[in-house]
Scaffold this motif. Structure first.
Motif, PDB file in Angstrom:
ATOM      1  N   LEU A   1      18.157   3.157  -3.624  1.00  0.00           N
ATOM      2  CA  LEU A   1      16.711   2.949  -3.733  1.00  0.00           C
ATOM      3  C   LEU A   1      15.923   3.882  -2.815  1.00  0.00           C
ATOM      4  O   LEU A   1      14.714   4.023  -2.977  1.00  0.00           O
ATOM      5  N   LEU A   2      16.598   4.482  -1.845  1.00  0.00           N
ATOM      6  CA  LEU A   2      15.900   5.277  -0.836  1.00  0.00           C
ATOM      7  C   LEU A   2      15.706   6.714  -1.275  1.00  0.00           C
ATOM      8  O   LEU A   2      16.474   7.246  -2.067  1.00  0.00           O
ATOM      9  N   ARG A   3      14.665   7.323  -0.706  1.00  0.00           N
ATOM     10  CA  ARG A   3      14.369   8.727  -0.972  1.00  0.00           C
ATOM     11  C   ARG A   3      13.758   9.355   0.275  1.00  0.00           C
ATOM     12  O   ARG A   3      13.381   8.641   1.219  1.00  0.00           O
ATOM     13  N   ALA A   4      13.672  10.657   0.267  1.00  0.00           N
ATOM     14  CA  ALA A   4      13.074  11.361   1.401  1.00  0.00           C
ATOM     15  C   ALA A   4      11.686  10.782   1.675  1.00  0.00           C
ATOM     16  O   ALA A   4      10.934  10.495   0.747  1.00  0.00           O
ATOM     17  N   GLY A   5      11.385  10.594   2.943  1.00  0.00           N
ATOM     18  CA  GLY A   5      10.103  10.028   3.348  1.00  0.00           C
ATOM     19  C   GLY A   5      10.150   8.541   3.623  1.00  0.00           C
ATOM     20  O   GLY A   5       9.159   7.958   4.063  1.00  0.00           O
ATOM     21  N   ASP A   6      11.296   7.905   3.395  1.00  0.00           N
ATOM     22  CA  ASP A   6      11.404   6.465   3.622  1.00  0.00           C
ATOM     23  C   ASP A   6      11.741   6.161   5.076  1.00  0.00           C
ATOM     24  O   ASP A   6      12.598   6.812   5.680  1.00  0.00           O
ATOM     25  N   LEU A   7      11.059   5.159   5.607  1.00  0.00           N
ATOM     26  CA  LEU A   7      11.318   4.631   6.941  1.00  0.00           C
ATOM     27  C   LEU A   7      11.897   3.232   6.773  1.00  0.00           C
ATOM     28  O   LEU A   7      11.305   2.388   6.093  1.00  0.00           O
ATOM     29  N   VAL A   8      13.051   3.011   7.373  1.00  0.00           N
ATOM     30  CA  VAL A   8      13.712   1.708   7.338  1.00  0.00           C
ATOM     31  C   VAL A   8      13.809   1.205   8.770  1.00  0.00           C
ATOM     32  O   VAL A   8      14.359   1.889   9.630  1.00  0.00           O
TER      33      VAL A   8
END
Length: 174
Positions: free
Chosen positions: A37-44
């Motif tokens: 589900l993640l992509r560049a620009g994601d903060l977790v």
């Protein structure tokens, strides 16, 4: 005289899913699923007691993202960058446990520069990195505390911001 403000309707509920995992292997598998589900620009942002499974979840994320290097706790180095072995984004893994300040102290890590092209995972980031972006995925991992060998973890994933408004986090629960 100003007209009264129009009444505001109820706020849209944040996309949230709760998952119970019963082993470190299941926690890693959750990380592998989440990576899809993640992509560049994601903060977790990961929150949980010591030993809750934050690094284990991140290890699964690294496997799912296909990054180079063993994902281990960056407690003493603060941050590690794991470049992608393919065409996906790199993983920046941060442990903010030893950092007492907010974003000011985090600025030395240049996370704002890395964020657009990376997936950034911050352990112990609550109250420290929220200002990086309006969009983030908050993950709370709860485990029994005290003298216990219980491997059960209750994981709550909450999407915040436009990026996560339409995300179907329920796919992680299957």
């Amino acid at each position: 005289m100003e007209a009264p403000a129009a009444p505001q309707g109820p706020a849209e509920p944040l996309p949230t899913v709760e998952i119970t995992v019963t082993s470190p292997d299941q926690m890693r598998e959750l990380g592998r699923k989440l990576a899809k589900l993640l992509r560049a620009g994601d903060l977790v942002m990961l929150t949980g007691e010591l030993g809750a499974g934050k690094t284990t979840l991140t290890r699964g994320l690294g496997e799912g993202l296909g990054v180079r290097g063993a994902v281990t706790s960056p407690t003493f180095v603060i941050a590690r960058v794991h470049p992608s072995l393919g065409d996906g984004p790199p993983l920046v893994h941060v442990d903010a446990y030893r950092l007492s300040g907010g974003l000011d102290e985090m600025e030395d890590l240049d996370l704002d520069v890395s964020l657009p092209e990376s997936v950034i995972v911050v352990e112990w980031g609550e109250g420290k990195v929220e200002e990086l972006t309006d969009d983030r995925l908050q993950i709370l991992i709860h485990r029994a505390v005290g003298d216990t060998t219980d491997e059960v973890r209750h994981v709550t994933l909450t999407g915040i911001g436009e990026r996560w408004a339409a995300a179907d986090l329920s796919v992680l629960a299957v």
